[in-house]
Scaffold this motif. Structure first.
Motif, mmCIF file in Angstrom:
data_model
loop_
_atom_site.group_PDB
_atom_site.id
_atom_site.type_symbol
_atom_site.label_atom_id
_atom_site.label_comp_id
_atom_site.label_asym_id
_atom_site.label_seq_id
_atom_site.Cartn_x
_atom_site.Cartn_y
_atom_site.Cartn_z
ATOM 1 N N PRO A 112 0.826 -1.222 0.000
ATOM 2 C CA PRO A 112 0.000 0.000 0.000
ATOM 3 C C PRO A 112 0.857 1.267 0.000
ATOM 4 O O PRO A 112 0.470 2.275 -0.605
ATOM 5 C CB PRO A 112 -0.790 -0.093 1.309
ATOM 6 C CG PRO A 112 -0.577 -1.453 1.844
ATOM 7 C CD PRO A 112 0.603 -2.058 1.168
ATOM 8 N N ILE A 113 2.020 1.194 0.665
ATOM 9 C CA ILE A 113 2.887 2.375 0.693
ATOM 10 C C ILE A 113 3.385 2.683 -0.723
ATOM 11 O O ILE A 113 3.310 3.807 -1.201
ATOM 12 C CB ILE A 113 4.094 2.139 1.621
ATOM 13 C CG1 ILE A 113 3.592 1.780 3.017
ATOM 14 C CG2 ILE A 113 4.995 3.362 1.648
ATOM 15 C CD1 ILE A 113 4.689 1.388 3.980
ATOM 16 N N TYR A 114 3.869 1.613 -1.393
ATOM 17 C CA TYR A 114 4.386 1.830 -2.746
ATOM 18 C C TYR A 114 3.263 2.214 -3.710
ATOM 19 O O TYR A 114 3.494 2.948 -4.665
ATOM 20 C CB TYR A 114 5.109 0.581 -3.249
ATOM 21 C CG TYR A 114 6.494 0.437 -2.670
ATOM 22 C CD1 TYR A 114 7.501 1.321 -3.031
ATOM 23 C CD2 TYR A 114 6.788 -0.557 -1.758
ATOM 24 C CE1 TYR A 114 8.767 1.211 -2.492
ATOM 25 C CE2 TYR A 114 8.059 -0.684 -1.211
ATOM 26 C CZ TYR A 114 9.051 0.196 -1.580
ATOM 27 O OH TYR A 114 10.301 0.097 -1.056
ATOM 28 N N LYS A 127 10.631 14.522 -4.140
ATOM 29 C CA LYS A 127 10.197 15.537 -3.165
ATOM 30 C C LYS A 127 9.279 14.936 -2.117
ATOM 31 O O LYS A 127 8.801 15.643 -1.233
ATOM 32 C CB LYS A 127 9.458 16.660 -3.895
ATOM 33 C CG LYS A 127 10.356 17.385 -4.886
ATOM 34 C CD LYS A 127 9.887 18.800 -5.145
ATOM 35 C CE LYS A 127 10.866 19.547 -6.013
ATOM 36 N NZ LYS A 127 10.506 19.490 -7.442
ATOM 37 N N ASP A 128 8.997 13.625 -2.223
ATOM 38 C CA ASP A 128 8.090 12.958 -1.284
ATOM 39 C C ASP A 128 8.915 12.424 -0.109
ATOM 40 O O ASP A 128 9.733 11.525 -0.285
ATOM 41 C CB ASP A 128 7.393 11.809 -2.039
ATOM 42 C CG ASP A 128 6.415 11.069 -1.152
ATOM 43 O OD1 ASP A 128 6.729 10.863 0.030
ATOM 44 O OD2 ASP A 128 5.349 10.689 -1.661
ATOM 45 N N PRO A 129 8.714 12.994 1.093
ATOM 46 C CA PRO A 129 9.588 12.617 2.220
ATOM 47 C C PRO A 129 9.523 11.128 2.534
ATOM 48 O O PRO A 129 10.534 10.526 2.867
ATOM 49 C CB PRO A 129 9.045 13.441 3.394
ATOM 50 C CG PRO A 129 8.021 14.357 2.853
ATOM 51 C CD PRO A 129 7.688 13.972 1.452
ATOM 52 N N GLN A 130 8.318 10.527 2.409
ATOM 53 C CA GLN A 130 8.211 9.109 2.735
ATOM 54 C C GLN A 130 8.994 8.267 1.721
ATOM 55 O O GLN A 130 9.735 7.357 2.088
ATOM 56 C CB GLN A 130 6.742 8.691 2.744
ATOM 57 C CG GLN A 130 6.549 7.347 3.378
ATOM 58 C CD GLN A 130 5.099 6.886 3.336
ATOM 59 O OE1 GLN A 130 4.290 7.411 2.570
ATOM 60 N NE2 GLN A 130 4.783 5.906 4.147
ATOM 61 N N ALA A 131 8.843 8.618 0.442
ATOM 62 C CA ALA A 131 9.572 7.879 -0.593
ATOM 63 C C ALA A 131 11.072 8.026 -0.378
ATOM 64 O O ALA A 131 11.839 7.066 -0.521
ATOM 65 C CB ALA A 131 9.183 8.390 -1.977
ATOM 66 N N ASN A 288 12.025 2.512 -8.905
ATOM 67 C CA ASN A 288 11.626 3.903 -9.141
ATOM 68 C C ASN A 288 12.029 4.794 -7.980
ATOM 69 O O ASN A 288 12.502 5.914 -8.178
ATOM 70 C CB ASN A 288 10.111 3.997 -9.357
ATOM 71 C CG ASN A 288 9.718 3.443 -10.711
ATOM 72 O OD1 ASN A 288 10.564 3.318 -11.599
ATOM 73 N ND2 ASN A 288 8.451 3.102 -10.867
ATOM 74 N N VAL A 289 11.838 4.277 -6.751
ATOM 75 C CA VAL A 289 12.181 5.070 -5.571
ATOM 76 C C VAL A 289 13.692 5.308 -5.529
ATOM 77 O O VAL A 289 14.153 6.426 -5.270
ATOM 78 C CB VAL A 289 11.687 4.359 -4.293
ATOM 79 C CG1 VAL A 289 12.322 4.973 -3.055
ATOM 80 C CG2 VAL A 289 10.172 4.438 -4.204
ATOM 81 N N LEU A 290 14.476 4.258 -5.809
ATOM 82 C CA LEU A 290 15.935 4.410 -5.807
ATOM 83 C C LEU A 290 16.377 5.410 -6.868
ATOM 84 O O LEU A 290 17.271 6.229 -6.641
ATOM 85 C CB LEU A 290 16.599 3.061 -6.082
ATOM 86 C CG LEU A 290 16.983 2.254 -4.853
ATOM 87 C CD1 LEU A 290 17.424 0.863 -5.260
ATOM 88 C CD2 LEU A 290 18.091 2.944 -4.071
ATOM 89 N N THR A 291 15.748 5.326 -8.043
ATOM 90 C CA THR A 291 16.076 6.266 -9.121
ATOM 91 C C THR A 291 15.845 7.695 -8.652
ATOM 92 O O THR A 291 16.703 8.567 -8.813
ATOM 93 C CB THR A 291 15.204 5.980 -10.359
ATOM 94 O OG1 THR A 291 15.442 4.644 -10.774
ATOM 95 C CG2 THR A 291 15.519 6.943 -11.488
ATOM 96 N N ALA A 292 14.677 7.919 -8.032
ATOM 97 C CA ALA A 292 14.350 9.269 -7.572
ATOM 98 C C ALA A 292 15.320 9.700 -6.483
ATOM 99 O O ALA A 292 15.730 10.865 -6.424
ATOM 100 C CB ALA A 292 12.917 9.308 -7.054
ATOM 101 N N TYR A 293 15.700 8.740 -5.620
ATOM 102 C CA TYR A 293 16.632 9.071 -4.535
ATOM 103 C C TYR A 293 17.962 9.560 -5.107
ATOM 104 O O TYR A 293 18.491 10.595 -4.713
ATOM 105 C CB TYR A 293 16.840 7.840 -3.655
ATOM 106 C CG TYR A 293 17.772 8.070 -2.495
ATOM 107 C CD1 TYR A 293 17.330 8.712 -1.351
ATOM 108 C CD2 TYR A 293 19.095 7.638 -2.550
ATOM 109 C CE1 TYR A 293 18.191 8.935 -0.284
ATOM 110 C CE2 TYR A 293 19.958 7.855 -1.485
ATOM 111 C CZ TYR A 293 19.501 8.503 -0.357
ATOM 112 O OH TYR A 293 20.361 8.719 0.695
ATOM 113 N N VAL A 294 18.490 8.803 -6.074
ATOM 114 C CA VAL A 294 19.780 9.181 -6.676
ATOM 115 C C VAL A 294 19.626 10.471 -7.480
ATOM 116 O O VAL A 294 20.431 11.394 -7.370
ATOM 117 C CB VAL A 294 20.305 8.033 -7.571
ATOM 118 C CG1 VAL A 294 21.516 8.486 -8.374
ATOM 119 C CG2 VAL A 294 20.666 6.823 -6.718
#
Ligand code: HEC
Ligand code: HEC
Length: 423
Positions: A112-114, A127-131, A288-294
Motif C-alpha cells: 500500500p505504501i508503494y 520531493k516525497d519525504p516518505q519515498a 523507481n524510488v531508488l532512481t528518484a533518490y539518486v
C-alpha cells in the motif's frame, strides 16, 4: 534440495548422524551397567603424586538424564526438521521457504505504501519525504558500501551527487544504470599512444582540458595524440554516455586524483568499472524510488524531451541519428554541412575501426532537382562525413566511400542522407 547426484552421501551422512546418537546412548547404558575393577576403598587403584587417587564413582544420575534428553531431543528434531542427509523433515520447513515467506509478507505490508507512489514522476517522488526515507534505507543497505553513505563515492566509485554522469543523469538513464548495471571499459592505450614520453605529454594535454595543474609544454606536444582517445571520449574530450566514457574536461576524476601519474596510469593500464545490475533484486516500485533518490541527490538532469532524434530530420535542418549501428546524417536541402553531435554519433564506428573494421560511407539524395547536381552533392556530403571521420583519428585507408547502386532514395528529407556503417 540435495546438491548431490546420487543418494550415497545423503545415506552416508544420515547413517553417521544416527550412529553417533545411538552410539552415545549405548555408551551411557553400558557405562551405567559395568563396574570397573575397584580396590576395596572404591578407587580405581590409580595414584598420582603420592596421594592423589582416582575414585570409581558412577556418572551422576542428573548428568546421565540430561544426556539422554539431549539424544532424544536430537532424534525428534531430526524427524521434524531437515538435518538427516537429504531428508526434508516432516514439517517441510526450509531456510529458503522461510525467507521467501518473510519477503512476501514484507512486500505485502509495503504494497500500500508503494501504491501511493505509483504513477508519480521521478521529480515528484524525489520531493516525497516518505519515498525518500525508503530510498535512503534502500541505498544504505545496498549501495552505500560502494558509493558511500552520502552517495559521494570514492576512488573507483562514482559520486552520484554531482553533475558528472558517465552514463547520463536523466531519470531514464539513472533507472537504466541501476536496473541493468553498467560496465565501463577503457582498454589499455599505452602502445597506441607511443613512447612513455608521448604518454606523459598526452596526460598533460588531458589535464589541460580541465585546466588542472599541468605542464603546458608537454600538453602542447601531447595534443595530437588525443585522436587515439577521441573515439570514446569525443574529439572535445567531453565524453560519451553511450560508452560510459567520462567527460575529461570537468576536473572531476573518479579513478584517482587529477595528476599526471593517474592519467598516465589510466592510459597505460585502462580500466573496467562494473556497476552490478539490481533489476532482479528490487520490485519495479523500489527501482523507481531508488532512481528518484539518486536523481534527487543534486546531480539529476531533467528528463529528455520526448523524441529528439527523428522529427529533426523532418525539418529542413541537418541532423544525425544512430539506428541499428548505422549512423545516418541528414542534410538541409542543397547543403553538405554536417549536423552537431557527429562526434558522439560516430564514436562506435571509430571504435570499430580501431578494432580493425572499415568505415563504409554511402551518400543518398532525394529525387528533387537535377540528377547530375544531386550526384555531386551526394559526393560532397560523403566527403564531409569522411573528413569528420578523419578528424576523429580514422586513417583514410580505413574509410571506404561506397556509391550505392541507386543513390536516389525517393522524396523528402529522409532521403537526403549519408550513412556510415562498419564493413
Ligand atoms: C574504448 C573507449 C576508450 C578509449 C579509446 C579511451 N578511453 Fe579513457 N575511459 C573510457 C571509459 C569507459 C572510462 C571509464 C572507466 C570506468 O568506467 O571505470 C575511461 C576513463 C578514463 C580516465 C579516468 C577518468 C576518471 O574519472 O578518473 C581517463 C583519465 C581517461 N579515460 C583518459 C583516456 C585517454 C587519455 C585516452 C586516450 C589515450 C583514453 N582515455 C582512451 C573509455 C575509453
Ligand atoms: C559493488 C559496488 C557497487 C554497488 C553495490 C553499487 N554500485 Fe553503482 N556503480 C558502481 C561502479 C563501479 C560504477 C561505475 C561503473 C562504470 O565504470 O561506469 C557505478 C555506477 C553507478 C551509476 C551510474 C553513474 C554515472 O556516472 O552514470 C549509478 C546511477 C549507480 N551506480 C547507482 C547505484 C545504486 C542506486 C546502487 C544501489 C542499488 C548502486 N549503484 C550499487 C559500483 C557499485
Amino acid at each position: 534440495m540435495s546438491d548431490f547426484t546420487s543418494n550415497f552421501w545423503s545415506i552416508y551422512i544420515a547413517g553417521a548422524t544416527l550412529l553417533g546418537i545411538f552410539g552415545c546412548l549405548a555408551l551411557l547404558w553400558i557405562s551405567g551397567k559395568t563396574k570397573a575393577m575397584t580396590a576395596s576403598d572404591n578407587t580405581t587403584g590409580h595414584v598420582w603424586d603420592g596421594d592423589l587417587r582416582e575414585m570409581n564413582n558412577p556418572l551422576p544420575r542428573w548428568w546421565v538424564g540430561l544426556f539422554v534428553i539431549t539424544c532424544l531431543f536430537s532424534l525428534a528434531y531430526l524427524y521434524l526438521y531437515p538435518g538427516l542427509g537429504s531428508y526434508a523433515g516432516s514439517l517441510g520447513w526450509s531456510q529458503t521457504g522461510q525467507f521467501d515467506k518473510e519477503v512476501a509478507r514484507g512486500n505485502e505490508q509495503s504494497a500500500p505504501i508503494y501504491a501511493a507512489f505509483a504513477g508519480k514522476s521521478t521529480e515528484a517522488l524525489s520531493k516525497d519525504p516518505q519515498a525518500m526515507a525508503i530510498g535512503d534505507r534502500l541505498f544504505m543497505n545496498n549501495c552505500a558500501q560502494c558509493h558511500g553513505s552520502d552517495a559521494r563515492g570514492s576512488t573507483g566509485f562514482p559520486n552520484l551527487t554531482d553533475a558528472q554522469w558517465n552514463w547520463g543523469g536523466t531519470p531514464e538513464q539513472i533507472h537504466a544504470s541501476i536496473t541493468n548495471g553498467r560496465t565501463g571499459i577503457m582498454t589499455p592505450m599505452g602502445a597506441a599512444v607511443g613512447t612513455a614520453e608521448d604518454v606523459r605529454n598526452l596526460a598533460n594535454h588531458v589535464l589541460s582540458l580541465s585546466k588542472s595543474p599541468h605542464d603546458s609544454t608537454r600538453a602542447n606536444l601531447g595534443r595530437d595524440k588525443f585522436v587515439t582517445c577521441a573515439a570514446c571520449h569525443g574529439a572535445d574530450g567531453k565524453g560519451n554516455q553511450a560508452l560510459g566514457a567520462p567527460n575529461l574536461t570537468t576536473g572531476v576524476f573518479t579513478h584517482g586524483p587529477g595528476v599526471e601519474a593517474h592519467i598516465v596510469n589510466m592510459i597505460n593500464n585502462g580500466k573496467t568499472g562494473v556497476m552490478p545490475a539490481w533489476g532482479a533484486k528490487f520490485t519495479p516500485e523500489q527501482l523507481n524510488v531508488l532512481t528518484a533518490y539518486v536523481w534527487g541527490k543534486g546531480g539529476g538532469v531533467p528528463p529528455a524531451p520526448a523524441a529528439v532524434a527523428a522529427p529533426a530530420a523532418a525539418q529542413d535542418a541537418a541532423s544525425v541519428v544512430v539506428e541499428d549501428g548505422v549512423v545516418k546524417f541528414y542534410f538541409a536541402t542543397g547543403k553538405a554541412e554536417i549536423a552537431a553531435g557527429a562526434d558522439k554519433a560516430l564514436a562506435e564506428v571509430v571504435a570499430g575501426v580501431q578494432a580493425g573494421k572499415k568505415a563504409v560511407v554511402s551518400g543518398y539524395v532525394d529525387s528533387t532537382g537535377n540528377a547530375a547536381q544531386n550526384e555531386e552533392l551526394a559526393k560532397q556530403r560523403a566527403f564531409a562525413v569522411r573528413d569528420q571521420l578523419k578528424a576523429l583519428g580514422v586513417a583514410e585507408d580505413m574509410i571506404e566511400l561506397s556509391k550505392p547502386g541507386d543513390i536516389d532514395a525517393g522524396a523528402g528529407a529522409q532521403a537526403r542522407r549519408v550513412e556510415v556503417k562498419l564493413g
